[in-house]
Design an enzyme around this catalytic site. Structure first.
Site, mmCIF file in Angstrom:
data_model
loop_
_atom_site.group_PDB
_atom_site.id
_atom_site.type_symbol
_atom_site.label_atom_id
_atom_site.label_comp_id
_atom_site.label_asym_id
_atom_site.label_seq_id
_atom_site.Cartn_x
_atom_site.Cartn_y
_atom_site.Cartn_z
ATOM 1 C CE LYS B 50 0.779 -6.415 -6.274
ATOM 2 N NZ LYS B 50 1.815 -6.205 -5.338
ATOM 3 C CB SER B 306 -2.339 -0.583 -11.036
ATOM 4 O OG SER B 306 -3.196 -0.193 -10.012
#
Lengths: 326, 326
Positions: B50, B306
């Protein structure tokens, strides 16, 4: 030992070993009161820097010696590093392990293609067993640290640190290195002497296994009283080596000693802030950076996180003590 | 959305985001029956990909807009990515979080310099609260996925995969991506379309939150029945976005759905074999590679890991179920 040997090892390791990242977190910087950079060797093949030395030693053999194969004594990270390097080079590897070594470590070493020979720690003579096999089959012994090509391989980690520190804008810092027999410590020290002379190595050891720290004080090779039983099993070597100690003596600053509990606390910090898995012996340098900042000089410190081969049981212990409470 | 936007984001991210490693282990290859390469985005700043999107969006603002500051809604990884990017760029960041968000996440977001505004999930109107603050202070809203600059930032992960796969000798493979709103999935798909057309993205989701998988089947945006309660909290977004879905629909192969338990098992595998820390939502693509090999084609598979922002409590659960027994 010269930088040329390390450069040659680096050329052989190119594309084979991983160039491990230099990680950081603002939370760790705040904790230590200075920039903290962590060289994540736990991300190296087989989960520790030992693959570097294993590959360096095996790739330096003559084709004839390699065809005959290699032998190593180890119940831990050196075993796996040598086993994988041998498999990748198509060489046979015999690893002599105590029969009471943890089952998964024996299974992993076998799964990496090595022939595992076990001996009874109480009644067997490891060196005699190894010598007999080596002579009968013409195997080359790969020592865990007191071997020039192994030291050169571990030194490639120092070459990467020199380049990565420069990229991060750091030309003066102490480099904290988890120290067992001194292969990584002396290899990195030699690499930094040549490529980043403003970076100085400090060996870090667990309480009760501070042979290198005491040897650096007395100026001669000192030995630990206890031989086993440390949670930091990867670095409970009895004493520095005949090759590694003179290098450490010439190039390293004073040793730093941390407690086993501080190593567990550093494992939890690395879990939370860096998202890497460390074993206790691999976490001692980070523990020194975070919990003994008064023993370190400068605006930045580099800590090598040398390995991550830890059981789920021991890792849970670190999280139970120092992870967030449920 | 074009590759030019991703290239421009990559130029702004150079030297700021980490180039994360592509990890592997012979043990995982054996388990999956093919080569498995893991893109370790858990090692990105703030513990997830992110940060890429956050930095991309903030660095694309005009100096005037940046000086006024940004606002984001998030209780998780997007909050921290935006907060750190804002701090590094000297911009003010307001993060609107539910008052029952985990204490450490609120504390971390504050520690990264953001102003945290909490609201009562039961009685408060998040959007109204955010809109009021944004208007009063002229803040720019940074959406978690349906924003071209955010998608472009996440796409830089795909540029790295294209280069790293080529280095590893792989030109044909499926790329498994943990999928929430589809920012990472669509960004990576766009990057690979341009730079590595032999690599095809497959979104991976947890059971009960398979909105992207169903949307790809029906051809229109589908929504999850449940809105919360997944162990994979990072990817329990209600539906794909208006910007992300058309890209996914054009470029991605069918979705893959894994169980929460398989995500926990993949976390334990990553702990043991790769020495990285994954959160459940960050582990679903690796779970698909390891435990659903029949749904994947080819000799090699790439799985994006991720994120790693997991509590010690949840990590212990994974080790209790799938780590080695004490």
């Amino acid at each position: 030992m010269s930088i040329d040997l390390i450069d040659a090892a680096a050329a052989r390791l190119a594309g084979r070993a991983r160039q491990t990242p230099l990680l950081s977190s603002p939370f760790l910087d705040d904790l230590a009161g200075r920039r903290v950079l962590v060289k994540a060797e736990c991300l190296q093949h087989t989960g520790s820097f030992k693959f570097r030395g294993g590959w360096s030693a095996l790739s330096a053999l003559t084709p004839e010696a390699r065809a005959r194969g290699v032998i190593a004594f180890s119940s831990g990270n050196h075993a796996q590093g040598v086993a994988l390097a041998a498999r990748m080079l198509g060489a046979a590897a015999v690893i002599v392990m105590p029969s009471d070594a943890p089952g998964p470590k024996i299974a992993n070493t076998r799964a990496l293609g090595a022939e595992v020979v076990t001996y009874d720690r109480a009644t067997g003579d490891r060196d005699a067993i190894g010598a007999e096999i080596a002579e009968a089959r013409g195997l080359t012994l790969v020592r865990p640290f007191d071997d020039a090509q192994v030291i050169a391989g571990q030194g490639t980690c120092g070459l990467e640190i020199a380049a990565q520190a420069a990229e991060a804008g750091i030309d003066t810092a102490e480099v904290l290195v988890p120290c067992g027999g001194g292969g990584l410590t002396s290899g990195v020290a030699l690499a930094l002497e040549a490529r980043a002379p403003g970076l100085r190595v400090r060996p870090v050891e667990p309480e009760g296994f501070d042979d290198a720290t005491r040897s650096l004080v007395s100026g001669r090779i000192e030995t630990n009283t206890r031989r086993a039983g440390s949670l930091c099993d990867a670095i409970q070597t009895p004493s520095p080596g005949d090759l590694t100690f003179p290098v450490m003596s010439r190039l390293c600053g004073p040793g730093i000693v941390v407690s086993e509990d501080e190593a567990l606390r550093a494992m939890a910090a690395a879990f939370e802030r860096l998202k890497i898995v460390l074993e206790p012996g691999g976490a001692v340098a980070l523990a020194a950076a975070l919990y003994h900042p008064e023993h370190v000089a400068g605006d930045a410190v580099i800590a090598i996180a040398s390995g991550g081969n830890v059981s789920a049981e021991t890792f849970r212990m670190a999280l139970d003590r120092y992870g967030d409470a449920p």
